[in-house]
Design a protein around this motif. Structure first.
Motif, PDB file in Angstrom:
ATOM      1  N   ILE A  28       0.830  -1.199   0.000  1.00 29.84           N
ATOM      2  CA  ILE A  28       0.000   0.000   0.000  1.00 29.84           C
ATOM      3  C   ILE A  28       0.869   1.256   0.000  1.00 29.84           C
ATOM      4  N   ILE A  29       2.127   1.137   0.447  1.00 32.49           N
ATOM      5  CA  ILE A  29       3.071   2.258   0.377  1.00 32.49           C
ATOM      6  C   ILE A  29       3.674   2.252  -1.022  1.00 32.49           C
ATOM      7  N   GLY A  30       3.215   3.174  -1.855  1.00 36.09           N
ATOM      8  CA  GLY A  30       3.634   3.182  -3.248  1.00 36.09           C
ATOM      9  C   GLY A  30       4.899   3.965  -3.509  1.00 36.09           C
ATOM     10  N   ASP A  31       5.116   5.022  -2.738  1.00 38.73           N
ATOM     11  CA  ASP A  31       6.291   5.865  -2.972  1.00 38.73           C
ATOM     12  C   ASP A  31       6.709   6.503  -1.664  1.00 38.73           C
ATOM     13  N   ILE A  32       8.016   6.687  -1.500  1.00 36.73           N
ATOM     14  CA  ILE A  32       8.589   7.353  -0.330  1.00 36.73           C
ATOM     15  C   ILE A  32       9.481   8.467  -0.843  1.00 36.73           C
ATOM     16  N   ARG A  33       9.317   9.661  -0.318  1.00 34.95           N
ATOM     17  CA  ARG A  33      10.085  10.787  -0.846  1.00 34.95           C
ATOM     18  C   ARG A  33      10.287  11.846   0.238  1.00 34.95           C
ATOM     19  N   GLY A  34      11.155  12.794  -0.079  1.00 36.95           N
ATOM     20  CA  GLY A  34      11.425  13.892   0.828  1.00 36.95           C
ATOM     21  C   GLY A  34      12.895  13.999   1.158  1.00 36.95           C
ATOM     22  N   LEU A  35      13.218  14.933   2.022  1.00 38.51           N
ATOM     23  CA  LEU A  35      14.582  15.173   2.483  1.00 38.51           C
ATOM     24  C   LEU A  35      14.554  15.443   3.980  1.00 38.51           C
ATOM     25  N   VAL A  78      -1.302   3.834  -1.925  1.00 40.17           N
ATOM     26  CA  VAL A  78      -1.950   3.549  -3.210  1.00 40.17           C
ATOM     27  C   VAL A  78      -2.553   2.145  -3.202  1.00 40.17           C
ATOM     28  N   HIS A  79      -3.532   1.956  -4.096  1.00 40.01           N
ATOM     29  CA  HIS A  79      -4.064   0.628  -4.341  1.00 40.01           C
ATOM     30  C   HIS A  79      -3.156  -0.108  -5.327  1.00 40.01           C
ATOM     31  N   ALA A  80      -3.514  -1.318  -5.643  1.00 36.87           N
ATOM     32  CA  ALA A  80      -2.686  -2.128  -6.541  1.00 36.87           C
ATOM     33  C   ALA A  80      -2.555  -1.491  -7.920  1.00 36.87           C
ATOM     34  N   ASP A  81      -3.578  -0.735  -8.334  1.00 39.21           N
ATOM     35  CA  ASP A  81      -3.525  -0.079  -9.648  1.00 39.21           C
ATOM     36  C   ASP A  81      -2.924   1.317  -9.578  1.00 39.21           C
ATOM     37  N   LYS A  82      -2.314   1.654  -8.438  1.00 41.73           N
ATOM     38  CA  LYS A  82      -1.647   2.929  -8.203  1.00 41.73           C
ATOM     39  C   LYS A  82      -2.618   4.084  -7.946  1.00 41.73           C
ATOM     40  N   SER A  83      -3.909   3.803  -7.878  1.00 37.78           N
ATOM     41  CA  SER A  83      -4.871   4.857  -7.553  1.00 37.78           C
ATOM     42  C   SER A  83      -4.733   5.217  -6.074  1.00 37.78           C
ATOM     43  N   LEU A 125       3.745   1.575  13.379  1.00 40.94           N
ATOM     44  CA  LEU A 125       3.170   1.646  12.045  1.00 40.94           C
ATOM     45  C   LEU A 125       3.137   0.275  11.399  1.00 40.94           C
ATOM     46  N   GLU A 126       4.192  -0.505  11.590  1.00 41.39           N
ATOM     47  CA  GLU A 126       4.192  -1.870  11.047  1.00 41.39           C
ATOM     48  C   GLU A 126       3.068  -2.692  11.650  1.00 41.39           C
ATOM     49  N   ASP A 127       2.860  -2.573  12.961  1.00 45.47           N
ATOM     50  CA  ASP A 127       1.772  -3.300  13.624  1.00 45.47           C
ATOM     51  C   ASP A 127       0.417  -2.899  13.051  1.00 45.47           C
ATOM     52  N   VAL A 128       0.200  -1.610  12.864  1.00 45.83           N
ATOM     53  CA  VAL A 128      -1.101  -1.125  12.364  1.00 45.83           C
ATOM     54  C   VAL A 128      -1.326  -1.591  10.931  1.00 45.83           C
ATOM     55  N   LEU A 129      -0.316  -1.479  10.083  1.00 49.39           N
ATOM     56  CA  LEU A 129      -0.462  -1.926   8.696  1.00 49.39           C
ATOM     57  C   LEU A 129      -0.786  -3.420   8.632  1.00 49.39           C
ATOM     58  N   THR A 130      -0.144  -4.180   9.510  1.00 46.82           N
ATOM     59  CA  THR A 130      -0.403  -5.631   9.554  1.00 46.82           C
ATOM     60  C   THR A 130      -1.818  -5.922  10.056  1.00 46.82           C
ATOM     61  N   GLU A 131      -2.226  -5.239  11.125  1.00 45.94           N
ATOM     62  CA  GLU A 131      -3.555  -5.453  11.689  1.00 45.94           C
ATOM     63  C   GLU A 131      -4.660  -5.111  10.688  1.00 45.94           C
ATOM     64  N   LEU A 132      -4.426  -4.059   9.898  1.00 44.17           N
ATOM     65  CA  LEU A 132      -5.441  -3.632   8.931  1.00 44.17           C
ATOM     66  C   LEU A 132      -5.361  -4.395   7.608  1.00 44.17           C
ATOM     67  N   GLY A 133      -4.357  -5.260   7.481  1.00 43.91           N
ATOM     68  CA  GLY A 133      -4.237  -6.075   6.287  1.00 43.91           C
ATOM     69  C   GLY A 133      -3.737  -5.339   5.069  1.00 43.91           C
ATOM     70  N   TYR A 134      -2.951  -4.288   5.299  1.00 40.43           N
ATOM     71  CA  TYR A 134      -2.410  -3.494   4.187  1.00 40.43           C
ATOM     72  C   TYR A 134      -0.977  -3.913   3.862  1.00 40.43           C
TER      73      TYR A 134
END
Length: 432
Positions: free
Chosen positions: A352-359, A368-373, A423-432
Motif C-alpha cells: 500500500i506504500i507506493g512511494d517514499i520521498r522527501g529530504l 496507493v491501491h494495486a492499480d496505483k490509484s 506503524l508496522e503493527d497497524v499496517l499488519t492489523e489492517l491487512g495493508y
C-alpha cells in the motif's frame, strides 16, 4: 491559580460549529483536545501522551514549549511587547542580521510580517516592483496562501476557494516523478518538466513574466521533491527572460530538510525567498528576503503593524540560536535517513506504500491501491489507529493519500524506531 478543567473535544466541536466559519476542518473522526506540549510530545485533555510527528505542520521545529526559547520570549514579554516597526527597537534588526548570515547567497535585506501568506504576497509585490512586470508563473499542486493573489497562485483545487481568481497567472507542470504530469521517467526525461517553463513563457505569457514562485518541496501536494538538477534548469530559463525565482520556504525552512533552507539542497540561490512557520516556533512571524539590489527598489512606504514585533523577533532569534547550538540540521539528516530507511523496509512488506520521498525530516509515504490509484480512506484508517496508539502523523497530497512525517527536529532515534514499529503493527492489523 489552578487551570480550569479542559472542556473536552465534544464541547469544542459544538462551539466550533456555532462560532467558527465552516471552512476550517479538523483531522480525525475522533479528534482529541490538546492541552500541553513538551518538546516532541503532546498531551490531551485526558492526560494521554503522543509523539508529535507533524509539528503543527512544520512549525515546532525546535520542540513544543522549548524552555530555552520560551525563557527569552517571557523575558521580552515582560519588558516590551509592541510599539510597531515604524519605531526603533533592536530585536528585529538583530534577527534580520542573523537571517542574512544563514540565508543562501547574497540574500541580505528582509521585511517582516506575521504569516506565510503575507510573506509570499510581499515577495510577489517585490518582484513586480523590481521587474516592472505583473505576470507570474506557479507550479501545479503548489500552495502559497489564502489572500486573493496567493490563492490564485495555488495549484490545488481544494484550496482555490476564491470564485474569481486573479489573471496573469500561468501554471507549469510540477516535478512529481512518481506521477509525472508529462508521462515521462526520470532521468531519461532530461528535466522535461523544467523545460516546460520555457514553453509556457513563449506560448502562454507576454514573454515578460515577473517571476516564478515555487516551494522547494511541495508540502501540501504530498512532499513532492524535485530531482536535484530541476531548479538549476528552471533558474537558467528564468534568467534568460529576465524573470525572478521566488522560493517559498514557509514549510521547508529552518533545518527541516537537513539544510537551513531546502533550496540549498539544490545548489540554487533564489532571487527572493519567503519564510514563516518554524521561524517563530509557534510565535507568529514571517518574512521575505532578497539581495540588496532587488530589495532596495522597495522604497514607497511599507509597514506591518505586528511584523517583527519585539516578542516574535526574540522567538526568531531564539530559534536560530537553538538550531545552531543543538545541531538540529545534523539531527534532521540522521533521523530523516533513519525514517526513510524504515519506511522502505515497511514498503517491502506492505505494498500500500507506493512511494517514499522527501529530504531530512520532511518525508512522505504515498498510499496507493494495486492499480496505483490513491488510497486515501485506507490512510485515514491508519492515521486514526496511530493516533489511538499515541502518534500524531500528518496527511497531505492532492488526493489526501500521503502520510506526512514532519516532526519536531529534536526527535530521537528511539522515537523513530517507536513510530516505525507501531506503524508496522497497524499496517499488519489492517491487512495493508
Amino acid at each position: 491559580m489552578p487551570l480550569e478543567k479542559p472542556i473536552g473535544p465534544e464541547a469544542i466541536l459544538e462551539k466550533k460549529k456555532k462560532y467558527i466559519m465552516p471552512c476550517l476542518a479538523h483531522f480525525y473522526k475522533e479528534p482529541r483536545q490538546f492541552v500541553k506540549g513538551e518538546m516532541q510530545y503532546l498531551y490531551d485533555s485526558e492526560g494521554r501522551k503522543y509523539l508529535d510527528c507533524f509539528a503543527g505542520v512544520s512549525v515546532i521545529n525546535c520542540g513544543h514549549c522549548n524552555p530555552e526559547i520560551n525563557a527569552r520570549v517571557v523575558e521580552q514579554v515582560q519588558s516590551l511587547q509592541h510599539v510597531c516597526n515604524i519605531y526603533l527597537t533592536e530585536n528585529f534588526v538583530n534577527l534580520a542580521e542573523k537571517l542574512a548570515e544563514v540565508t543562501p547567497g547574497d540574500l541580505q535585506k528582509t521585511f517582516f510580517c506575521s504569516t506565510g501568506t503575507e510573506a509570499n504576497e510581499g515577495a510577489l509585490l517585490l518582484a513586480s516592483i523590481y521587474t516592472g512586470r505583473d505576470e507570474f508563473i506557479a507550479l501545479r499542486n503548489g500552495l502559497h496562501g489564502r489572500t486573493k493573489l496567493t490563492m490564485s497562485l495555488t495549484g490545488i483545487q481544494m484550496w482555490r476557494t476564491d470564485p474569481h481568481p486573479c489573471g496573469g497567472i500561468h501554471f507549469a507542470p510540477n516535478a512529481y516523478c512518481y506521477r509525472c504530469p508529462l508521462g515521462k521517467k526520470f532521468p531519461e526525461c532530461d528535466y522535461a518538466c523544467a523545460d516546460a517553463v520555457e514553453d509556457l513563457i513563449k506560448t502562454a505569457t507576454s514573454g515578460r513574466p515577473a517571476a516564478l514562485i515555487a516551494e522547494a518541496i511541495q508540502g501540501n501536494a504530498g512532499i513532492i521533491t524535485p530531482p536535484r538538477g530541476y531548479f538549476k534548469r528552471v533558474k537558467e530559463i528564468l534568467e534568460s527572460h529576465d524573470a525572478l525565482l521566488i522560493i517559498d520556504e514557509v514549510q521547508t525552512g529552518f533545518a527541516r530538510t537537513g539544510k537551513m533552507f531546502a533550496i540549498e539542497n539544490f545548489d540554487v540561490v533564489p532571487d527572493i525567498m519567503s519564510m514563516a512557520k518554524a521561524l517563530g516556533n509557534g510565535a507568529p512571524i514571517s518574512a521575505f528576503t532578497a539581495s540588496a539590489k532587488i530589495a532596495d527598489t522597495y522604497t514607497k512606504p511599507g509597514a506591518s503593524t505586528l511584523g517583527g514585533n519585539p516578542v516574535s523577533s526574540m522567538a526568531g532569534i531564539g530559534v536560530l540560536d537553538y538550531i545552531k547550538e543543538h545541531n538540529l540540521m545534523e539531527n534532521a539528516r540522521e533521523r530523516g535517513q533513519q525514517l526513510c530507511d524504515g519506511l522502505a523496509e515497511l514498503q517491502k512488506k506492505h505494498p500500500i506504500i507506493g512511494d517514499i520521498r522527501g529530504l531530512g525530516l520532511m518525508r512522505g509515504a504515498e498510499f496507493v491501491h494495486a492499480d496505483k490509484s490513491p488510497a486515501a480512506e485506507e490512510l485515514d484508517r491508519v492515521l486514526e489507529a496511530m493516533k489511538d496508539r499515541g502518534f500524531i502523523i500528518g496527511k497531505n497530497g492532492v488526493a489526501r493519500n500521503v502520510m506526512a512525517f514532519q516532526p519536531p527536529l529534536v526527535i530521537t532515534a528511539a522515537d523513530i524506531d517507536n513510530v516505525l514499529n507501531n506503524l508496522e503493527d497497524v499496517l499488519t492489523e489492517l491487512g495493508y
